[in-house]
Motif scaffolding. Structure first.
Motif, PDB file in Angstrom:
ATOM      1  N   PHE A 141     -11.925  -6.831 -66.576  1.00  0.00           N
ATOM      2  CA  PHE A 141     -11.439  -6.518 -67.924  1.00  0.00           C
ATOM      3  C   PHE A 141      -9.922  -6.637 -67.997  1.00  0.00           C
ATOM      4  O   PHE A 141      -9.223  -6.519 -66.985  1.00  0.00           O
ATOM      5  N   GLU A 142      -9.442  -6.877 -69.206  1.00  0.00           N
ATOM      6  CA  GLU A 142      -8.017  -6.795 -69.503  1.00  0.00           C
ATOM      7  C   GLU A 142      -7.771  -5.387 -70.037  1.00  0.00           C
ATOM      8  O   GLU A 142      -8.239  -5.053 -71.117  1.00  0.00           O
ATOM      9  N   PRO A 143      -7.058  -4.546 -69.324  1.00  0.00           N
ATOM     10  CA  PRO A 143      -6.912  -3.159 -69.761  1.00  0.00           C
ATOM     11  C   PRO A 143      -6.023  -3.000 -70.997  1.00  0.00           C
ATOM     12  O   PRO A 143      -4.880  -3.459 -71.022  1.00  0.00           O
ATOM     13  N   LEU A 144      -6.590  -2.429 -72.025  1.00  0.00           N
ATOM     14  CA  LEU A 144      -5.925  -2.021 -73.266  1.00  0.00           C
ATOM     15  C   LEU A 144      -5.564  -3.149 -74.227  1.00  0.00           C
ATOM     16  O   LEU A 144      -5.519  -2.935 -75.441  1.00  0.00           O
ATOM     17  N   VAL A 145      -5.274  -4.335 -73.727  1.00  0.00           N
ATOM     18  CA  VAL A 145      -4.894  -5.450 -74.603  1.00  0.00           C
ATOM     19  C   VAL A 145      -5.546  -6.749 -74.117  1.00  0.00           C
ATOM     20  O   VAL A 145      -5.345  -7.142 -72.967  1.00  0.00           O
ATOM     21  N   GLN A 146      -6.300  -7.398 -75.009  1.00  0.00           N
ATOM     22  CA  GLN A 146      -6.819  -8.740 -74.717  1.00  0.00           C
ATOM     23  C   GLN A 146      -5.811  -9.739 -75.277  1.00  0.00           C
ATOM     24  O   GLN A 146      -5.783 -10.005 -76.475  1.00  0.00           O
ATOM     25  N   GLY A 147      -4.987 -10.291 -74.402  1.00  0.00           N
ATOM     26  CA  GLY A 147      -3.864 -11.106 -74.840  1.00  0.00           C
ATOM     27  C   GLY A 147      -4.249 -12.326 -75.653  1.00  0.00           C
ATOM     28  O   GLY A 147      -3.846 -12.475 -76.802  1.00  0.00           O
ATOM     29  N   ALA A 148      -5.022 -13.232 -75.052  1.00  0.00           N
ATOM     30  CA  ALA A 148      -5.376 -14.474 -75.737  1.00  0.00           C
ATOM     31  C   ALA A 148      -6.300 -14.242 -76.919  1.00  0.00           C
ATOM     32  O   ALA A 148      -6.405 -15.084 -77.803  1.00  0.00           O
ATOM     33  N   ASN A 149      -6.961 -13.099 -76.957  1.00  0.00           N
ATOM     34  CA  ASN A 149      -7.804 -12.737 -78.097  1.00  0.00           C
ATOM     35  C   ASN A 149      -6.951 -12.096 -79.181  1.00  0.00           C
ATOM     36  O   ASN A 149      -7.251 -11.013 -79.687  1.00  0.00           O
ATOM     37  N   CYS A 150      -5.861 -12.782 -79.500  1.00  0.00           N
ATOM     38  CA  CYS A 150      -4.964 -12.361 -80.591  1.00  0.00           C
ATOM     39  C   CYS A 150      -4.456 -10.937 -80.413  1.00  0.00           C
ATOM     40  O   CYS A 150      -4.320 -10.186 -81.382  1.00  0.00           O
ATOM     41  N   MET A 151      -4.179 -10.561 -79.175  1.00  0.00           N
ATOM     42  CA  MET A 151      -3.635  -9.234 -78.855  1.00  0.00           C
ATOM     43  C   MET A 151      -4.542  -8.102 -79.372  1.00  0.00           C
ATOM     44  O   MET A 151      -4.072  -7.103 -79.907  1.00  0.00           O
ATOM     45  N   HIS A 152      -5.844  -8.285 -79.187  1.00  0.00           N
ATOM     46  CA  HIS A 152      -6.793  -7.237 -79.573  1.00  0.00           C
ATOM     47  C   HIS A 152      -6.608  -6.032 -78.658  1.00  0.00           C
ATOM     48  O   HIS A 152      -6.610  -6.169 -77.426  1.00  0.00           O
ATOM     49  N   MET A 153      -6.450  -4.852 -79.244  1.00  0.00           N
ATOM     50  CA  MET A 153      -6.157  -3.646 -78.468  1.00  0.00           C
ATOM     51  C   MET A 153      -7.344  -2.693 -78.486  1.00  0.00           C
ATOM     52  O   MET A 153      -8.065  -2.590 -79.481  1.00  0.00           O
TER      53      MET A 153
END
Length: 422
Positions: free
Chosen positions: A201-213
């Motif tokens: 997982f990307e913790p707290l922020v999915q970067g490439a997914n438009c910075m989904h938090m």
């Protein structure tokens, strides 16, 4: 002939359809928050060159430390040898990593750190005589472009042509207040098969997914459940690490710490490529045996490159410094005030911030790539600001050394653009 024209003859750029974007701007110099093109025009690097140059470009301290290392030891094979820069770097990094992280494995970039983490997880179980082959990841994740990292990513814009040849991965939704109970139930159902090797997982922020938090409390619950089933938890901190979420690592905001962490990008302050996969003593111990085959037989030619190690040491020193911590707080305060100021804007669909990360979803229909997205990019470049929009999402991840007036200029130009499309 300009760099832009000479570039076209031989070079193939990443994430680019060259027929639609034939020209690439020549950048010849960078200092602090500024990039300079071959005609002398300057641009504020508002995304720290893909979240790498977080201490500003060519920071004097970084340059000093790297230069000293270049003059001492440039490269040595890390199989069978060690060197002061690697040892010093490991000790320095342990000062800021979560306490459960004890071992460090080297590679070259973010994607390879994830590939290594996946291999570690699978072999961790194999070495104990357990057959656990399933991998679980979030929907719409992004973990890199090599085959393992691509497999656990979930964005078809990158993976479409390879969907039939990647690893099989089970996906769960990113938890929210509304769906967290269902996500936990879905995850528990997968774990109950006792076949899940790891959860990445990307913790707290999915970067490439438009910075989904997403929230720490929900991720904590998933990690606790996974670890109950001896499923290895992998935190991909390639984007989030080294201060971007307001703490040294996003994992610092979790009660339940990951078993493995993936680090790159700001790891070396943008000075030189390097990737690290760190793990707990428990993970390492599963490979520590009298049987050669139980060792982790993975290696990169430039593993623990001394020059890159020196850059990491300088990076950690700067991250802990008053200069940089003050800069992070300044950016956080600026982002929060900016979000309040744009609440009345009807063309802002959603806006959010965490640490130094600011993201704004515009209420307009724009493909992730293409002429409309390029028009936004070109608009801000014409104003002297380097932003790299993800479709209709504008995001800002500035170097920590950015001054208040430079931040204000970015905010004002974003507001002006929103007015322009209203």
């Amino acid at each position: 002939m300009s760099l832009t024209k000479r570039d076209q003859k031989h070079l193939w750029h990443p994430l680019t359809q060259h027929k639609m974007t034939p020209e690439h701007l020549g950048i010849v110099k960078a200092n602090g928050v500024y990039l300079q093109d071959e005609e002398g025009k300057k641009y504020i690097d508002a995304i720290s060159s893909w979240y790498t140059a977080v201490y500003g470009h060519c920071h004097p301290y970084m340059v000093q430390k790297v230069t000293a290392q270049v003059q001492t030891l440039d490269q040595i094979v890390f199989a069978g040898f060690t060197h002061p820069a690697a040892v010093n770097m490991s000790e320095k990094l342990m000062e800021i990593l979560p306490d459960n992280q004890q071992k460090i494995f080297f590679s070259d970039n973010g994607s390879t750190t994830v590939d290594i983490a996946l291999k570690m997880s699978l072999q961790y179980h194999f070495n104990q005589g357990k057959k656990k082959l399933k991998i679980v990841a979030f929907k719409n994740a992004f973990h890199g472009d090599t085959f393992g990292a691509m497999s656990v990513s979930g964005l078809d814009v990158y993976n479409g042509p390879f969907s039939d040849v990647v690893l099989s991965v089970d996906r769960i939704a990113v938890p929210t207040d509304e769906n967290c109970h269902q996500v936990l139930a879905d995850f528990k159902k997968l774990l109950a098969t006792n076949q899940v090797a790891c959860f990445v997982f990307e913790p707290l922020v999915q970067g490439a997914n438009c910075m989904h938090m997403h929230q720490a409390k929900h991720l904590d619950a998933l990690i606790a459940l996974a670890q109950k089933y001896d499923t290895v938890c992998i935190a991909d901190e390639v984007m989030t690490g080294f201060g971007k979420t307001g703490t040294y690592f996003a994992s610092d905001q979790l009660e339940n710490k990951p078993d493995i962490m993936c680090l790159s990008k700001a790891l070396t302050g943008g000075m030189i490529p390097m990737g690290l996969t760190t793990c707990t003593q428990k993970i390492y111990d599963a490979f520590y045996a009298n049987e050669i085959a139980k060792g982790f037989f993975h290696g990169h030619t430039y593993s623990a490159n001394p020059i890159a190690c020196a850059a990491v040491i300088a990076s950690v020193d700067l991250l802990k410094s008053e200069e940089i911590q003050t800069g992070i707080k300044r950016i956080q305060k600026g982002h929060q005030a900016f979000l309040k100021s744009i609440k009345p804007y009807t063309k802002v669909k959603k806006a959010r911030t965490l640490g130094v990360i600011l993201a704004i979803d515009l209420d307009v229909a724009i493909d992730r790539y293409g002429k409309d997205r390029n028009a936004i990019f070109n608009h801000f470049m014409s104003k002297g600001i380097f932003l790299r929009p993800l479709g209709n999402t504008l995001y800002v991840v500035p170097p920590y050394v950015i001054k208040q007036k430079e931040l204000a200029f970015i905010y004002d130009e974003i507001k002006e653009y929103i007015h322009l499309i209203s």
